[in-house]
Design a protein around this motif. Structure first.
Motif, PDB file in Angstrom:
ATOM      1  N   ALA A  65       0.981  -1.372   0.118  1.00 50.01           N
ATOM      2  CA  ALA A  65       0.038   0.028  -0.002  1.00 50.01           C
ATOM      3  C   ALA A  65       0.906   1.286  -0.002  1.00 50.01           C
ATOM      4  CB  ALA A  65      -0.917   0.149   1.250  1.00 50.01           C
ATOM      5  N   PHE A  66       0.214   2.411  -0.277  1.00 47.51           N
ATOM      6  CA  PHE A  66       0.909   3.757  -0.250  1.00 47.51           C
ATOM      7  C   PHE A  66      -0.023   4.675   0.030  1.00 47.51           C
ATOM      8  CE2 PHE A  66      -0.816   4.280  -4.690  1.00 47.51           C
ATOM      9  CZ  PHE A  66      -1.029   5.545  -4.489  1.00 47.51           C
ATOM     10  N   VAL A  67       0.395   5.658   0.679  1.00 47.71           N
ATOM     11  CA  VAL A  67      -0.253   7.188   1.151  1.00 47.71           C
ATOM     12  C   VAL A  67       0.370   8.221   0.678  1.00 47.71           C
ATOM     13  CG1 VAL A  67      -0.943   8.647   3.031  1.00 47.71           C
ATOM     14  CG2 VAL A  67      -1.414   5.955   3.194  1.00 47.71           C
ATOM     15  N   LEU A  68      -0.057   9.154  -0.070  1.00 50.25           N
ATOM     16  CA  LEU A  68       0.633  10.488  -0.498  1.00 50.25           C
ATOM     17  C   LEU A  68      -0.328  11.609   0.048  1.00 50.25           C
ATOM     18  CD1 LEU A  68       2.565  11.870  -2.508  1.00 50.25           C
ATOM     19  CD2 LEU A  68       0.682  12.166  -4.100  1.00 50.25           C
ATOM     20  N   THR A  69       0.413  12.661   0.975  1.00 47.98           N
ATOM     21  CA  THR A  69      -0.257  13.694   1.545  1.00 47.98           C
ATOM     22  C   THR A  69       0.746  14.910   1.185  1.00 47.98           C
ATOM     23  OG1 THR A  69       0.950  13.453   3.544  1.00 47.98           O
ATOM     24  CG2 THR A  69      -1.095  12.481   3.331  1.00 47.98           C
ATOM     25  N   PRO A  70       0.660  15.396  -0.197  1.00 47.22           N
ATOM     26  CA  PRO A  70       1.605  16.281  -0.522  1.00 47.22           C
ATOM     27  C   PRO A  70       1.716  17.631   0.572  1.00 47.22           C
ATOM     28  CG  PRO A  70       0.045  15.729  -2.321  1.00 47.22           C
ATOM     29  CD  PRO A  70      -0.531  15.017  -1.120  1.00 47.22           C
ATOM     30  N   PRO A  71       2.850  18.211   0.567  1.00 44.83           N
ATOM     31  CA  PRO A  71       3.917  18.051  -0.296  1.00 44.83           C
ATOM     32  C   PRO A  71       4.913  17.011   0.396  1.00 44.83           C
ATOM     33  CG  PRO A  71       4.327  19.859   1.349  1.00 44.83           C
ATOM     34  CD  PRO A  71       2.827  19.270   1.540  1.00 44.83           C
ATOM     35  N   ARG A  72       4.562  16.061   1.064  1.00 46.13           N
ATOM     36  CA  ARG A  72       5.567  15.223   1.404  1.00 46.13           C
ATOM     37  C   ARG A  72       5.680  14.062   0.502  1.00 46.13           C
ATOM     38  NH1 ARG A  72       2.027  17.211   4.821  1.00 46.13           N
ATOM     39  NH2 ARG A  72       2.430  17.881   6.615  1.00 46.13           N
ATOM     40  N   PRO A  73       6.750  13.047   0.648  1.00 44.29           N
ATOM     41  CA  PRO A  73       7.010  12.150  -0.270  1.00 44.29           C
ATOM     42  C   PRO A  73       5.878  10.942  -0.324  1.00 44.29           C
ATOM     43  CG  PRO A  73       9.028  12.532   1.143  1.00 44.29           C
ATOM     44  CD  PRO A  73       7.873  13.397   1.753  1.00 44.29           C
ATOM     45  N   VAL A  74       5.846  10.188  -1.043  1.00 39.67           N
ATOM     46  CA  VAL A  74       5.112   9.257  -1.219  1.00 39.67           C
ATOM     47  C   VAL A  74       5.319   8.137  -0.168  1.00 39.67           C
ATOM     48  CG1 VAL A  74       5.958   8.003  -3.100  1.00 39.67           C
ATOM     49  CG2 VAL A  74       3.619   7.264  -2.317  1.00 39.67           C
ATOM     50  N   LEU A  75       4.622   7.571   0.876  1.00 37.26           N
ATOM     51  CA  LEU A  75       4.916   6.419   1.674  1.00 37.26           C
ATOM     52  C   LEU A  75       4.423   5.035   1.439  1.00 37.26           C
ATOM     53  CD1 LEU A  75       3.483   8.120   4.986  1.00 37.26           C
ATOM     54  CD2 LEU A  75       6.052   8.364   4.396  1.00 37.26           C
ATOM     55  N   LEU A  76       5.507   4.216   1.128  1.00 39.18           N
ATOM     56  CA  LEU A  76       5.261   2.935   0.487  1.00 39.18           C
ATOM     57  C   LEU A  76       5.380   1.936   1.774  1.00 39.18           C
ATOM     58  CD1 LEU A  76       7.162   3.142  -2.996  1.00 39.18           C
ATOM     59  CD2 LEU A  76       4.753   3.654  -2.454  1.00 39.18           C
ATOM     60  N   THR A  77       4.713   0.790   1.936  1.00 42.70           N
ATOM     61  CA  THR A  77       5.090  -0.395   2.737  1.00 42.70           C
ATOM     62  C   THR A  77       6.048  -1.193   1.742  1.00 42.70           C
ATOM     63  OG1 THR A  77       3.262  -1.619   1.589  1.00 42.70           O
ATOM     64  CG2 THR A  77       2.831  -0.289   3.558  1.00 42.70           C
ATOM     65  N   PRO A  78       6.695  -2.043   2.520  1.00 45.17           N
ATOM     66  CA  PRO A  78       7.572  -2.883   1.534  1.00 45.17           C
ATOM     67  C   PRO A  78       6.544  -3.546   0.601  1.00 45.17           C
ATOM     68  CG  PRO A  78       8.209  -3.047   3.776  1.00 45.17           C
ATOM     69  CD  PRO A  78       6.643  -2.149   3.754  1.00 45.17           C
ATOM     70  N   LEU A  79       7.057  -3.804  -0.702  1.00 47.67           N
ATOM     71  CA  LEU A  79       6.322  -4.095  -1.936  1.00 47.67           C
ATOM     72  C   LEU A  79       6.839  -5.434  -2.458  1.00 47.67           C
ATOM     73  CD1 LEU A  79       5.497  -0.536  -3.561  1.00 47.67           C
ATOM     74  CD2 LEU A  79       4.130  -2.120  -2.251  1.00 47.67           C
ATOM     75  N   PRO A  80       6.101  -6.446  -2.936  1.00 51.77           N
ATOM     76  CA  PRO A  80       6.639  -7.415  -3.455  1.00 51.77           C
ATOM     77  C   PRO A  80       6.959  -7.242  -5.095  1.00 51.77           C
ATOM     78  CG  PRO A  80       4.411  -7.368  -3.595  1.00 51.77           C
ATOM     79  CD  PRO A  80       4.535  -6.164  -2.829  1.00 51.77           C
ATOM     80  N   GLY A  81       8.134  -8.075  -5.577  1.00 53.34           N
ATOM     81  CA  GLY A  81       8.249  -8.078  -6.911  1.00 53.34           C
ATOM     82  C   GLY A  81       8.363  -6.643  -7.544  1.00 53.34           C
ATOM     83  N   ALA A  82       7.624  -6.570  -8.677  1.00 53.08           N
ATOM     84  CA  ALA A  82       7.486  -5.483  -9.557  1.00 53.08           C
ATOM     85  C   ALA A  82       6.737  -4.541  -9.095  1.00 53.08           C
ATOM     86  CB  ALA A  82       7.667  -5.844 -10.760  1.00 53.08           C
ATOM     87  N   ALA A  83       6.017  -4.608  -7.878  1.00 52.05           N
ATOM     88  CA  ALA A  83       4.907  -3.603  -7.706  1.00 52.05           C
ATOM     89  C   ALA A  83       5.438  -2.328  -7.537  1.00 52.05           C
ATOM     90  CB  ALA A  83       4.320  -3.995  -6.451  1.00 52.05           C
ATOM     91  N   ALA A  84       6.737  -1.956  -7.080  1.00 51.15           N
ATOM     92  CA  ALA A  84       6.933  -0.577  -7.056  1.00 51.15           C
ATOM     93  C   ALA A  84       7.489   0.181  -8.026  1.00 51.15           C
ATOM     94  CB  ALA A  84       8.398  -0.444  -6.179  1.00 51.15           C
ATOM     95  N   ALA A  85       7.962  -0.748  -9.096  1.00 50.33           N
ATOM     96  CA  ALA A  85       8.157  -0.043 -10.575  1.00 50.33           C
ATOM     97  C   ALA A  85       6.791  -0.119 -11.119  1.00 50.33           C
ATOM     98  CB  ALA A  85       9.016  -1.219 -11.363  1.00 50.33           C
ATOM     99  N   SER A  86       5.982  -0.808 -11.053  1.00 53.00           N
ATOM    100  CA  SER A  86       4.530  -0.689 -11.668  1.00 53.00           C
ATOM    101  C   SER A  86       4.029   0.605 -11.243  1.00 53.00           C
ATOM    102  CB  SER A  86       3.649  -1.976 -11.190  1.00 53.00           C
ATOM    103  OG  SER A  86       2.482  -1.967 -11.684  1.00 53.00           O
ATOM    104  N   LEU A  87       3.924   0.895 -10.119  1.00 57.78           N
ATOM    105  CA  LEU A  87       3.386   2.292  -9.555  1.00 57.78           C
ATOM    106  C   LEU A  87       4.000   3.391 -10.119  1.00 57.78           C
ATOM    107  CD1 LEU A  87       1.559   3.896  -7.523  1.00 57.78           C
ATOM    108  CD2 LEU A  87       3.262   3.552  -5.656  1.00 57.78           C
ATOM    109  N   ALA A  88       5.361   3.413 -10.169  1.00 56.59           N
ATOM    110  CA  ALA A  88       6.175   4.406 -10.836  1.00 56.59           C
ATOM    111  C   ALA A  88       5.689   4.576 -12.350  1.00 56.59           C
ATOM    112  CB  ALA A  88       7.487   4.322 -10.644  1.00 56.59           C
ATOM    113  N   GLY A  89       5.475   3.348 -12.975  1.00 62.07           N
ATOM    114  CA  GLY A  89       5.065   3.470 -14.366  1.00 62.07           C
ATOM    115  C   GLY A  89       3.421   4.140 -14.523  1.00 62.07           C
ATOM    116  N   LEU A  90       2.715   3.870 -13.646  1.00 61.93           N
ATOM    117  CA  LEU A  90       1.256   4.281 -13.863  1.00 61.93           C
ATOM    118  C   LEU A  90       0.962   5.612 -13.150  1.00 61.93           C
ATOM    119  CD1 LEU A  90      -0.741   4.123 -10.944  1.00 61.93           C
ATOM    120  CD2 LEU A  90      -0.446   1.613 -11.662  1.00 61.93           C
ATOM    121  N   TRP A  91       1.919   6.313 -12.579  1.00 66.90           N
ATOM    122  CA  TRP A  91       1.637   7.482 -11.727  1.00 66.90           C
ATOM    123  C   TRP A  91       1.217   8.694 -12.808  1.00 66.90           C
ATOM    124  CZ3 TRP A  91       1.913   7.452  -6.471  1.00 66.90           C
ATOM    125  CH2 TRP A  91       1.734   8.674  -6.029  1.00 66.90           C
TER     126      TRP A  91
END
Length: 281
Positions: A65-91
């Motif tokens: 999961a993640f939470v974004l409350t600008p202007p702070r960075p996005v907060l990510l839980t530990p993510l499996p496999g390609a989930a982190a890259a997938s999120l960056a790709g669809l942002w």
């Protein structure tokens, strides 16, 4: 396997709340942020649109999961496999993203994908360590003074100290008015004072999933080295335990050996590390 995004905290918690509560220490920041919003302080983290998301694995079960409350960075839980890259790709590139905070593997996977997609430069803002209270120990020596819960009458001083705390961290200008007001509503700020004069501050989050988190801890530079921060932290930790918290947590800046040693002296033990990475065009 896919990301699910929403700007509605109730929808987010209905889908991912059990996952977050299953690891209250690891997910402490996401839990306390979403609880603040859920309880009716949606603008405690600013006026910019918030975003929440959860990654579903096989069978649609949340695994990140993640939470974004600008202007702070996005907060990510530990993510499996390609989930982190997938999120960056669809942002949505129209949604500003100043950085990411997560455990190192997840943060670096997201940052690498973000750099590949946007060309943004990536730099380390801060490395931090999560601590859990094992057994609360009385500060030795205990400095003079006493703890008291801050009130609205302390608001001006609290805002000044929160802003100074931000400067010490090297963080961006956040604007603390709404968070200070929210903390005052539930008694979440404690001052250590001597003869009626405040000398140190320790805050505590709401207790969520049985865990509370101490933050911030601040002493003005000219009053440091006298044990006030340790006394304030011990006092607010005791108050959290007495109020029913099963776990009390806090983060330290790994670049500050003084604070890391201080918290261990009063009974905190290391749990895990994470990193905050900044993105710059």
């Amino acid at each position: 396997m896919a990301w699910n995004l929403t700007d509605d905290v109730e929808s987010f918690l209905a889908a991912a709340g059990d996952f977050l509560r299953s690891r209250p220490a690891e997910h402490t920041v996401l839990l306390t942020v979403t609880e603040t919003v859920r309880l009716g302080a949606p603008r405690a983290y600013g006026d910019e649109p918030r975003l929440f998301g959860w990654w579903t694995g096989p069978g649609g079960v949340p695994e990140g999961a993640f939470v974004l409350t600008p202007p702070r960075p996005v907060l990510l839980t530990p993510l499996p496999g390609a989930a982190a890259a997938s999120l960056a790709g669809l942002w949505d590139l129209d949604r500003p993203l100043p950085g990411v905070t997560a455990e190192q593997r997840t943060a670096e996977a997201f940052a690498d994908a973000w750099h590949s997609r946007t060309g943004a430069a990536v730099s380390v803002n801060r490395r931090s360590r999560l601590y859990r209270l094992a057994e609360l120990l009385r500060p030795d020596p205990l400095p003079p003074g006493r703890a008291r819960v801050a009130t609205v009458a302390d608001r001006e001083l609290l805002l000044k100290w929160f802003e100074a705390f931000t400067v010490d961290l090297g963080a961006s200008d956040i604007g603390w008015e709404r968070q200070v007001d929210d903390r005052l509503r539930y008694g979440g700020l404690t001052l250590w004072e001597i003869g009626g004069d405040p000398v140190s501050l320790a805050g505590v989050s709401r207790t969520v999933a049985g865990a509370a988190r101490v933050s911030p801890v601040y002493t003005p530079s000219d009053l440091r080295g006298r044990g006030y921060a340790g006394a304030a932290t011990a006092a607010v930790s005791r108050a959290a335990l007495d109020a029913g918290a099963g776990e009390v947590l806090l983060f330290t800046d790994l670049a500050n050996p003084t604070s890391n040693a201080l918290y261990q002296r009063i009974g905190y033990v290391p749990v895990s590390d994470r990193v905050s990475l900044d993105f710059r065009k």
